[in-house]
Motif scaffolding. Sequence first.
Motif, short mmCIF file in Angstrom:
data_model
loop_
_atom_site.label_atom_id
_atom_site.label_comp_id
_atom_site.label_asym_id
_atom_site.label_seq_id
_atom_site.Cartn_x
_atom_site.Cartn_y
_atom_site.Cartn_z
N ARG A 15 0.84 -1.18 0.00
CA ARG A 15 0.00 0.00 0.00
C ARG A 15 0.88 1.25 0.00
N ARG A 16 0.46 2.28 -0.66
CA ARG A 16 1.18 3.54 -0.72
C ARG A 16 2.52 3.46 -1.42
N CYS A 17 2.69 2.45 -2.25
CA CYS A 17 3.93 2.36 -3.01
C CYS A 17 3.62 2.67 -4.47
N LYS A 18 4.44 3.49 -5.08
CA LYS A 18 4.26 3.80 -6.50
C LYS A 18 5.52 3.38 -7.25
N CYS A 19 5.33 2.75 -8.40
CA CYS A 19 6.48 2.31 -9.20
C CYS A 19 6.39 2.93 -10.58
N GLY A 20 7.52 3.28 -11.13
CA GLY A 20 7.58 3.81 -12.49
C GLY A 20 8.63 3.04 -13.27
N LEU A 21 8.26 2.69 -14.49
CA LEU A 21 9.15 1.89 -15.33
C LEU A 21 9.39 2.68 -16.61
N SER A 22 10.65 2.85 -16.98
CA SER A 22 10.88 3.57 -18.24
C SER A 22 11.90 2.85 -19.10
N GLU A 23 11.60 2.81 -20.38
CA GLU A 23 12.53 2.24 -21.35
C GLU A 23 13.44 3.36 -21.82
N PHE A 24 14.74 3.08 -21.90
CA PHE A 24 15.67 4.17 -22.22
C PHE A 24 15.24 4.88 -23.51
N ALA A 25 14.85 4.06 -24.50
CA ALA A 25 14.53 4.63 -25.81
C ALA A 25 13.36 5.62 -25.71
N ARG A 26 12.47 5.35 -24.74
CA ARG A 26 11.27 6.20 -24.62
C ARG A 26 11.58 7.57 -24.06
N ILE A 27 12.72 7.69 -23.37
CA ILE A 27 13.02 9.01 -22.82
C ILE A 27 14.16 9.69 -23.58
N ALA A 28 14.72 8.97 -24.55
CA ALA A 28 15.80 9.57 -25.33
C ALA A 28 15.28 10.82 -26.01
N GLY A 29 16.12 11.79 -26.13
CA GLY A 29 15.69 13.00 -26.83
C GLY A 29 15.32 14.12 -25.87
N ARG A 30 15.06 13.78 -24.61
CA ARG A 30 14.79 14.88 -23.68
C ARG A 30 16.10 15.58 -23.39
N ARG A 31 16.02 16.85 -23.07
CA ARG A 31 17.27 17.59 -22.80
C ARG A 31 17.66 17.33 -21.36
N ILE A 32 18.34 16.21 -21.20
CA ILE A 32 18.52 15.66 -19.86
C ILE A 32 19.29 16.58 -18.90
N GLN A 33 20.24 17.32 -19.44
CA GLN A 33 21.02 18.18 -18.53
C GLN A 33 20.11 19.11 -17.74
N HIS A 34 18.96 19.42 -18.33
CA HIS A 34 18.06 20.38 -17.70
C HIS A 34 17.20 19.74 -16.62
N HIS A 35 17.30 18.41 -16.46
CA HIS A 35 16.46 17.72 -15.49
C HIS A 35 17.26 17.27 -14.27
N LEU A 36 18.55 17.54 -14.26
CA LEU A 36 19.41 17.07 -13.17
C LEU A 36 19.90 18.25 -12.33
N SER A 37 20.15 17.97 -11.04
CA SER A 37 20.75 19.01 -10.20
C SER A 37 22.22 19.15 -10.60
N VAL A 38 22.88 20.14 -10.06
CA VAL A 38 24.28 20.36 -10.41
C VAL A 38 25.12 19.13 -10.03
N GLY A 39 24.86 18.60 -8.81
CA GLY A 39 25.62 17.42 -8.35
C GLY A 39 25.34 16.22 -9.23
N GLU A 40 24.09 16.02 -9.62
CA GLU A 40 23.74 14.87 -10.47
C GLU A 40 24.39 14.99 -11.84
N ARG A 41 24.42 16.21 -12.36
CA ARG A 41 25.03 16.41 -13.68
C ARG A 41 26.50 16.03 -13.65
#
Length: 203
Positions: A15-41
């Motif tokens: 209960r109260r658990c949420k899971c997300g599954l993503s295929e790499f190909a499905r998220i390719a193309g997003r401008r990833i640098q803009h979604h990460l913190s400075v440390g993550e980048r």
Amino acid sequence: MVMHHNSKAEFGAGRRCKCGLSEFARIAGRRIQHHLSVGERAKYMGLPSQSRKSEWLAGRLAAKYLFLNRLEMSQRTQEREWSPTLSKLSSETLGVYSPWMYQQVEVVTNGGKPSLAWCGQTRPESISLSHSGSESCASIAFGAPTAIDVESTGPRIDAFYRSNFTEAERAWALVDPRASRFKANWLFTFLWTLKESALKLDG
Ligand SMILES: CC(C)(COP(=O)(O)OP(=O)(O)OC[C@H]1O[C@@H](n2cnc3c(N)ncnc32)[C@H](O)[C@@H]1OP(=O)(O)O)[C@@H](O)C(=O)NCCC(=O)NCCS
């Protein structure tokens, strides 16, 4: 979570658990640098290969999306109305939130059990990440620990069965002599994901 070859997932969540599954190909193309913190980048840039970068990024975007989704929903939903969910994430799904919001959620790992920070503050939610093949997944739970492990089914070398399962576990997975080898592989993989999840729970 055990992945069949056709990529449908068997899902079990508390209960109260949420899971997300993503295929790499499905998220390719997003401008990833803009979604990460400075440390993550900085961490992302230091990862050794493109495949590692892809799984690392997909897992983090999934965790961040789940957190933001929970934040948004909790404005409208009573805690007791929460039910477990499994979401398949795509570039479009992730686009619901702005890059700035993704940057404010940080997945902190330091090489071990991951945790979350929001606007620089540590969060109480528990999260877990896993990667297999071309898929990454994340789980998030509130008020309870969570662990997730995703694996593909398939035959493995004998030493895998000998060294990772007790006699009782092997007998359990092979109990039905009429069952296909595929079913036994699935059961062994299921046991394996439970063990890996238990290790992750323990941190
Ligand atoms: C830590 C361990 C469980 C990770 O599992 P894995 O199947 O190798 O890899 P997964 O893709 O499922 O999980 C990787 C994620 O686990 C998380 N993780 C790493 N160490 C962790 C730890 N100590 N606790 C919780 N989570 C951890 C990380 O978030 C990692 O993702 P990231 O590198 O992108 O941040 C695994 O490496 C391990 O130690 N296995 C021990 C082998 C074993 O004895 N298995 C059980 C047999 S009975």
